[in-house]
Each structure stands twice: as C-alpha cells, then as structure tokens.
Design a protein around this motif. Structure first.
Motif, PDB file in Angstrom:
ATOM      1  N   PRO A 132      -5.440  14.932   6.775  1.00 54.37           N
ATOM      2  CA  PRO A 132      -4.804  13.623   6.996  1.00 54.37           C
ATOM      3  C   PRO A 132      -3.301  13.740   7.204  1.00 54.37           C
ATOM      4  O   PRO A 132      -2.639  14.581   6.593  1.00 54.37           O
ATOM      5  N   GLU A 133      -2.768  12.913   8.083  1.00 55.74           N
ATOM      6  CA  GLU A 133      -1.323  12.737   8.218  1.00 55.74           C
ATOM      7  C   GLU A 133      -0.990  11.426   7.525  1.00 55.74           C
ATOM      8  O   GLU A 133      -1.312  10.342   8.035  1.00 55.74           O
ATOM      9  N   VAL A 134      -0.381  11.521   6.369  1.00 54.95           N
ATOM     10  CA  VAL A 134      -0.177  10.354   5.513  1.00 54.95           C
ATOM     11  C   VAL A 134       0.647   9.299   6.240  1.00 54.95           C
ATOM     12  O   VAL A 134       1.743   9.579   6.745  1.00 54.95           O
ATOM     13  N   LEU A 185       0.824  -1.200   0.000  1.00 61.67           N
ATOM     14  CA  LEU A 185       0.000   0.000   0.000  1.00 61.67           C
ATOM     15  C   LEU A 185       0.864   1.258   0.000  1.00 61.67           C
ATOM     16  O   LEU A 185       1.845   1.360   0.737  1.00 61.67           O
ATOM     17  N   ASP A 186       0.466   2.219  -0.819  1.00 66.09           N
ATOM     18  CA  ASP A 186       1.116   3.526  -0.882  1.00 66.09           C
ATOM     19  C   ASP A 186       0.138   4.549  -0.332  1.00 66.09           C
ATOM     20  O   ASP A 186      -0.835   4.925  -0.989  1.00 66.09           O
ATOM     21  N   PHE A 187       0.393   5.018   0.879  1.00 62.00           N
ATOM     22  CA  PHE A 187      -0.579   5.864   1.559  1.00 62.00           C
ATOM     23  C   PHE A 187      -0.613   7.296   1.033  1.00 62.00           C
ATOM     24  O   PHE A 187      -1.448   8.082   1.482  1.00 62.00           O
ATOM     25  N   THR A 188       0.247   7.623   0.081  1.00 63.99           N
ATOM     26  CA  THR A 188       0.124   8.920  -0.567  1.00 63.99           C
ATOM     27  C   THR A 188      -0.982   8.912  -1.615  1.00 63.99           C
ATOM     28  O   THR A 188      -1.387   9.980  -2.091  1.00 63.99           O
ATOM     29  N   GLU A 189      -1.475   7.731  -1.992  1.00 60.34           N
ATOM     30  CA  GLU A 189      -2.562   7.642  -2.960  1.00 60.34           C
ATOM     31  C   GLU A 189      -3.888   8.056  -2.323  1.00 60.34           C
ATOM     32  O   GLU A 189      -4.023   8.084  -1.093  1.00 60.34           O
ATOM     33  N   PRO A 190      -4.899   8.353  -3.149  1.00 57.36           N
ATOM     34  CA  PRO A 190      -6.224   8.680  -2.592  1.00 57.36           C
ATOM     35  C   PRO A 190      -6.786   7.520  -1.768  1.00 57.36           C
ATOM     36  O   PRO A 190      -6.478   6.341  -2.018  1.00 57.36           O
ATOM     37  N   LYS A 206     -13.186   5.828  19.118  1.00 58.32           N
ATOM     38  CA  LYS A 206     -13.196   4.392  19.396  1.00 58.32           C
ATOM     39  C   LYS A 206     -13.008   3.525  18.149  1.00 58.32           C
ATOM     40  O   LYS A 206     -13.396   2.359  18.109  1.00 58.32           O
ATOM     41  N   THR A 207     -12.424   4.109  17.103  1.00 59.86           N
ATOM     42  CA  THR A 207     -12.063   3.347  15.911  1.00 59.86           C
ATOM     43  C   THR A 207     -10.604   3.656  15.578  1.00 59.86           C
ATOM     44  O   THR A 207     -10.004   4.580  16.138  1.00 59.86           O
ATOM     45  N   ALA A 208     -10.036   2.876  14.665  1.00 62.40           N
ATOM     46  CA  ALA A 208      -8.691   3.142  14.170  1.00 62.40           C
ATOM     47  C   ALA A 208      -8.803   3.734  12.774  1.00 62.40           C
ATOM     48  O   ALA A 208      -9.511   3.197  11.921  1.00 62.40           O
ATOM     49  N   VAL A 209      -8.113   4.844  12.531  1.00 58.02           N
ATOM     50  CA  VAL A 209      -8.150   5.482  11.221  1.00 58.02           C
ATOM     51  C   VAL A 209      -6.728   5.719  10.734  1.00 58.02           C
ATOM     52  O   VAL A 209      -5.794   5.903  11.529  1.00 58.02           O
ATOM     53  N   LEU A 210      -6.586   5.718   9.407  1.00 55.51           N
ATOM     54  CA  LEU A 210      -5.278   5.818   8.778  1.00 55.51           C
ATOM     55  C   LEU A 210      -5.280   6.970   7.789  1.00 55.51           C
ATOM     56  O   LEU A 210      -6.191   7.092   6.958  1.00 55.51           O
ATOM     57  N   GLY A 211      -4.254   7.813   7.854  1.00 55.16           N
ATOM     58  CA  GLY A 211      -4.158   8.956   6.960  1.00 55.16           C
ATOM     59  C   GLY A 211      -3.675   8.570   5.577  1.00 55.16           C
ATOM     60  O   GLY A 211      -2.670   7.872   5.426  1.00 55.16           O
ATOM     61  N   CYS A 212      -4.400   9.033   4.550  1.00 53.83           N
ATOM     62  CA  CYS A 212      -4.065   8.751   3.149  1.00 53.83           C
ATOM     63  C   CYS A 212      -3.877  10.069   2.391  1.00 53.83           C
ATOM     64  O   CYS A 212      -3.949  11.145   2.975  1.00 53.83           O
ATOM     65  N   GLY A 213      -3.687   9.958   1.096  1.00 49.47           N
ATOM     66  CA  GLY A 213      -3.366  11.136   0.306  1.00 49.47           C
ATOM     67  C   GLY A 213      -4.410  12.222   0.340  1.00 49.47           C
ATOM     68  O   GLY A 213      -4.075  13.413   0.295  1.00 49.47           O
ATOM     69  N   ASP A 214      -5.689  11.838   0.408  1.00 48.69           N
ATOM     70  CA  ASP A 214      -6.736  12.856   0.373  1.00 48.69           C
ATOM     71  C   ASP A 214      -7.752  12.707   1.502  1.00 48.69           C
ATOM     72  O   ASP A 214      -8.849  13.261   1.418  1.00 48.69           O
ATOM     73  N   GLY A 215      -7.418  11.966   2.524  1.00 49.58           N
ATOM     74  CA  GLY A 215      -8.362  11.785   3.629  1.00 49.58           C
ATOM     75  C   GLY A 215      -7.978  10.612   4.504  1.00 49.58           C
ATOM     76  O   GLY A 215      -6.819  10.168   4.506  1.00 49.58           O
ATOM     77  N   TRP A 216      -8.972  10.080   5.221  1.00 46.31           N
ATOM     78  CA  TRP A 216      -8.740   9.010   6.184  1.00 46.31           C
ATOM     79  C   TRP A 216      -9.550   7.768   5.806  1.00 46.31           C
ATOM     80  O   TRP A 216     -10.597   7.878   5.170  1.00 46.31           O
TER      81      TRP A 216
END
Length: 319
Positions: A254-256, A208-213, A264-274
């Motif tokens: 987002p923090e990529v 996975l490339d988290f800089t992608e959308p 109470k959830t886990a979220v991951l920063g991506c190129g244009d959001g979470w």
C-alpha cells in the motif's frame, strides 16, 4: 396505560408508531421545538412532531424541561413517559410528573456506551454486537435500572442503517416494557459491569488517519457515515469518502494516503493494505463515484494527518 411519548429524531418515530398500535394511550407527544435545517436554514418540525401531527396527536414543544412544560405534563396525570432520543435532561421535577416514572430506550447494552452516540462509538470501536436497553431514568447519565435488554448484531454498513434497524427492534422492546409495567410483571434490574461512555460525535472524530490499519479506517468510516462523514484533506481542503470496504485482493504494497484506480474500482492505501472507496465528495462539490472522479482527474494523494489543516465548514457539503 396513559402515557406521554418524548422523542425528537427519525430514530424515535418507529417507537411512536408502535405505541399508537399498542394498548397504551398517548395523551401527548413531547418533542423539541422546530429548528432551522439546511443551507437556507428553513424552520422545520422534528420528525417526531411531523409524524405525531399526521397521527392526530397533541404535541408539546420544549427545549428544556422546566417551568410551564412541567405544569403541562403534571396536568396530564399520566402513568409513565416513554423516551427515545428526546434531547433534553429530565430532572427531578420532570420525573415526578408520571406515577411510574420515565423510561428510556437506549441504543446500547447498558452500562456500555452511556451517552449521546452509542451506536456510532460501537461501530468506531469495531464491535460486532451491541443492542438496545429499556431503563427507568434517574438523575444519573443513563444509569437507571433496566427493564429489558436485547443483544443485536452490529454488522451494518453505516450508522443510518444501524440506527434504523435498532430503532425498529427497540420500539418493540419499549412497548413490551410498558406492557410489563401495566401488568405488574416488570422487573427493574440495577445495571452491573463496567460503564463506558459514548460522547457526541464531532467533526474531528470523522478525520481519517490512513496510517492506521485498513479495518480501523473502515470501522471509523462506518461510525461517522453519513454524518458528519469520514474525511481527510487534499491540498488542505476537506474531502469526504463513503462506502469504504476491504480490498484484500489488492496485493501490491500500500501507498498510504494514495487513492488510485484498480480493476475498474477506486482503492485507497492504508497502514496495512488497501480499501475500496465507493464515493468521494471533494470540497464544495457533490458526491460522485470515486472511480469516475479518478477517471477525470487521475490519482490523488491525501495530506498527511500531522500537516492536515482544519478548514472552515463547507457550505456546499451536506452533514
């Protein structure tokens, strides 16, 4: 009709069962030989072989279609061969063993996504629809004329769910095609349109490339889940992520590459959001709820893709 059924993985079992319930007679089941499975490399029959033996059917095992297996197939004098993900190329000698030919159920709308991983590639590309096709095998790669095709939604959360759905719906199409062949009503239509190819999925395809959308990351994760499993590195150690879904309600910038807790959830920063992350599998450990993992450790940041290492396969992680 008298037929041979050729298939190997779980996705072929629904079609085998459908033929058992049909008016056609299975003279033998052709499948690949037992193979080592799991960390202990236990020699295990294919899902098709296991089900065929339960059904009391004769089984022929072959990894290649040549030599003695050709003679064995020819001696059966069947009308046609039904193929679902058998896993070996049928050359001219094999194709000549059935009067009407060999007919394959392919999990795409041919000529799109010819090859080994049509559903996986369609999911990675973000397709909303795909389908199944039944075609007569020729000497090309999934290039023969089509008997039946059925367009289907592709809104499944992962490959396993999509393949199970397509396998059951495709089984009915394959049996119907054989009914048409026996009745003399089958129409063979040459493939038309642009041919695309769906190469086998490898570990690199799951990186996975988290800089992608966000949607592109979700699509890729769907296309490689559960196997080989979407992954990225943490401190140069492969970490898998599962159950990625949109998180439009998270409006912070987002923090990529940052995996953090939110409501109470886990979220991951991506190129244009979470995106939400349901489960995580750290290197050498079992899968667990991502939010529980963060509760015990705190935020984690994935290595940038350009500096990410390619570690050795993790013996503790499943495929």
């Amino acid at each position: 009709m008298d037929i041979v059924f050729a298939g190997t993985p779980d996705a072929a079992v629904p079609a085998l069962e459908a033929f058992v319930e049909s008016r056609h007679r299975i003279r033998a089941v052709l499948t690949r030989p037992d193979a080592p499975v799991g960390r202990k490399r236990v020699l295990t029959p294919s899902p098709v072989k296991a089900r065929a033996l339960e059904l009391g059917l004769d089984v022929i095992e072959a990894s290649r279609l040549r030599g003695e297996v050709i003679a064995e197939l020819r001696a059966l004098k069947v009308d046609a061969v039904a193929v679902v993900a058998y896993g070996a190329i049928a050359g001219p000698a094999a194709l000549s063993t059935a009067e009407l030919g060999w007919f394959n159920l392919h999990f795409s709308l041919l000529p799109a996504h010819r090859g080994a991983a049509p559903v996986q590639r369609a999911l990675i590309e973000g397709r909303q629809h795909s389908g199944v096709s039944v075609f007569r095998i020729d000497e090309g790669m999934d290039s023969g004329p089509v008997l039946r095709r059925l367009e289907l939604p592709l809104d499944h959360p992962d490959v396993a769910t999509a393949l199970d759905d397509y396998a059951h719906k495709g089984a009915a199409e394959l049996v119907a095609a054989f009914d048409d062949l026996e009745d003399g009503t089958a129409v063979l239509t040459p493939q038309s349109g642009e041919a695309t190819h769906a190469d086998k999925i490898g570990v690199d395809d799951a990186h996975l490339d988290f800089t992608e959308p966000a949607q592109a990351i979700i699509d890729r994760s769907r296309g490689v889940s559960p196997s080989p499993g979407p992954w990225a590195d943490v401190d140069e150690k492969r970490t898998k992520l599962f159950g990625l879904t949109p998180a439009p309600e998270v409006t912070d910038p987002p923090e990529v590459g940052l995996l953090t807790s939110w409501e109470k959830t886990a979220v991951l920063g991506c190129g244009d959001g979470w995106v939400h992350v349901a489960e995580i599998q750290p290197f050498g450990k079992a899968r667990m709820a991502a939010v529980d993992f963060l509760r015990g450790r705190g935020d984690i940041r994935f290595d940038p893709l350009e500096t990410s290492a390619e570690p050795a396969a993790d013996p503790e992680q499943g495929a």
